[in-house]
Design a protein around this motif. Structure first.
Motif, mmCIF file in Angstrom:
data_model
loop_
_atom_site.group_PDB
_atom_site.id
_atom_site.type_symbol
_atom_site.label_atom_id
_atom_site.label_comp_id
_atom_site.label_asym_id
_atom_site.label_seq_id
_atom_site.Cartn_x
_atom_site.Cartn_y
_atom_site.Cartn_z
ATOM 1 N N PRO A 180 6.000 30.694 -6.199
ATOM 2 C CA PRO A 180 6.630 32.000 -6.416
ATOM 3 C C PRO A 180 6.503 32.509 -7.858
ATOM 4 O O PRO A 180 6.634 33.706 -8.105
ATOM 5 N N GLU A 181 6.223 31.615 -8.801
ATOM 6 C CA GLU A 181 6.090 32.034 -10.192
ATOM 7 C C GLU A 181 4.809 32.820 -10.443
ATOM 8 O O GLU A 181 4.713 33.544 -11.433
ATOM 9 N N MET A 238 2.651 33.872 -7.358
ATOM 10 C CA MET A 238 2.185 34.498 -6.123
ATOM 11 C C MET A 238 3.094 35.661 -5.741
ATOM 12 O O MET A 238 4.282 35.469 -5.474
ATOM 13 N N GLU A 239 2.514 36.844 -5.737
ATOM 14 C CA GLU A 239 3.249 38.054 -5.381
ATOM 15 C C GLU A 239 3.715 37.966 -3.931
ATOM 16 O O GLU A 239 2.961 37.582 -3.044
ATOM 17 N N GLY A 240 4.964 38.299 -3.705
ATOM 18 C CA GLY A 240 5.499 38.322 -2.346
ATOM 19 C C GLY A 240 6.033 36.991 -1.854
ATOM 20 O O GLY A 240 6.723 36.944 -0.848
ATOM 21 N N GLU A 248 8.644 34.360 -1.977
ATOM 22 C CA GLU A 248 10.001 34.224 -2.508
ATOM 23 C C GLU A 248 10.379 32.776 -2.742
ATOM 24 O O GLU A 248 11.070 32.457 -3.701
ATOM 25 N N GLU A 258 6.808 37.887 1.774
ATOM 26 C CA GLU A 258 6.634 39.223 2.293
ATOM 27 C C GLU A 258 5.142 39.454 2.450
ATOM 28 O O GLU A 258 4.375 39.333 1.488
ATOM 29 N N ARG A 318 -4.066 41.034 -2.863
ATOM 30 C CA ARG A 318 -2.945 40.179 -3.253
ATOM 31 C C ARG A 318 -3.427 38.763 -3.550
ATOM 32 O O ARG A 318 -3.034 38.173 -4.548
ATOM 33 N N GLY A 363 -5.212 38.729 -6.824
ATOM 34 C CA GLY A 363 -4.216 38.824 -7.891
ATOM 35 C C GLY A 363 -3.454 37.524 -8.072
ATOM 36 O O GLY A 363 -3.177 37.107 -9.207
ATOM 37 N N ASP A 364 -3.129 36.846 -6.962
ATOM 38 C CA ASP A 364 -2.423 35.564 -7.048
ATOM 39 C C ASP A 364 -3.257 34.526 -7.791
ATOM 40 O O ASP A 364 -2.738 33.775 -8.621
ATOM 41 N N ARG A 410 -3.203 35.344 -11.427
ATOM 42 C CA ARG A 410 -1.918 34.958 -12.017
ATOM 43 C C ARG A 410 -1.809 33.435 -12.147
ATOM 44 O O ARG A 410 -1.221 32.932 -13.113
#
Length: 188
Positions: free
Chosen positions: A28-29, A31-33, A35, A50, A122, A125-126, A129
């Protein structure tokens, strides 16, 4: 079924990149979405995420894992997805991380999100990140160096650069005492 493949080079040694990837509860730190990820055993985790605007809870199983080479998984329920992350040594301080993933979007919203390439963007992007996360830290938050073997002991272990084998068949769990600390410990 949709397929995503994406690679990037990370400026850390292969061991550091691989070790950090085994720390699923830190996802979660970066990866977008995502939780939360709760690691239950060496091979099972529950995710709350999500996806294309829809909240989902699902369980994943690691089907193959070999230190500094690969981690393959699949979901045990819907939404269906499976994939593999491979690690390739470029030099002593650089690792190429490649993700290959297949997924089945469910319903109109997820299908539209797939059509608009939202999931692909996504995932890319993950990984970017993840690169920033581990390069900024310079070291991993933890590690699990155990292996999850193929389902049949006589099967050859695939090369790290081979395409993932569908990752849809479960593998036996490693023996007790070979895996992650209990999920209540930080940094998993």
């Amino acid at each position: 079924m949709s397929t995503i493949e994406y690679s990037l080079d990370v400026k850390v040694p292969i061991r550091v990149a691989y070790n950090q990837w085994t720390q699923f509860e830190t996802f979660p730190e970066f990866m977008e979405g995502v939780e939360s990820v709760k690691q239950h055993t060496d091979t099972r985790a529950t995710w709350l995420a999500e996806i294309a605007g829809v909240k989902r809870e699902f369980e994943t199983e690691i089907t193959e894992q070999h230190p500094d080479e690969r981690v393959a998984w699949h979901t045990l329920d819907k939404p269906h997805h499976a994939g593999v992350v491979t690690f390739h040594r470029i030099d002593d301080t650089t690792t190429r991380v490649t993700l290959q993933m297949e997924y089945d979007p469910e319903g109109f919203v997820e299908t539209a999100g797939d059509w608009l390439q939202i999931v692909r963007m996504r995932v890319q992007g993950d990984l970017r990140r993840f690169k920033d996360y581990i390069e900024t830290r310079g070291s991993e938050t933890g590690a699990w160096r155990g292996s999850v073997p193929p389902q049949h002991a006589g099967d050859a272990v695939p090369r790290p650069d081979a395409p993932f084998p569908g990752a849809a068949t479960p593998s036996p769990r490693p023996g007790p005492g070979t895996g992650y600390p209990p999920p209540t410990q930080p940094g998993l």
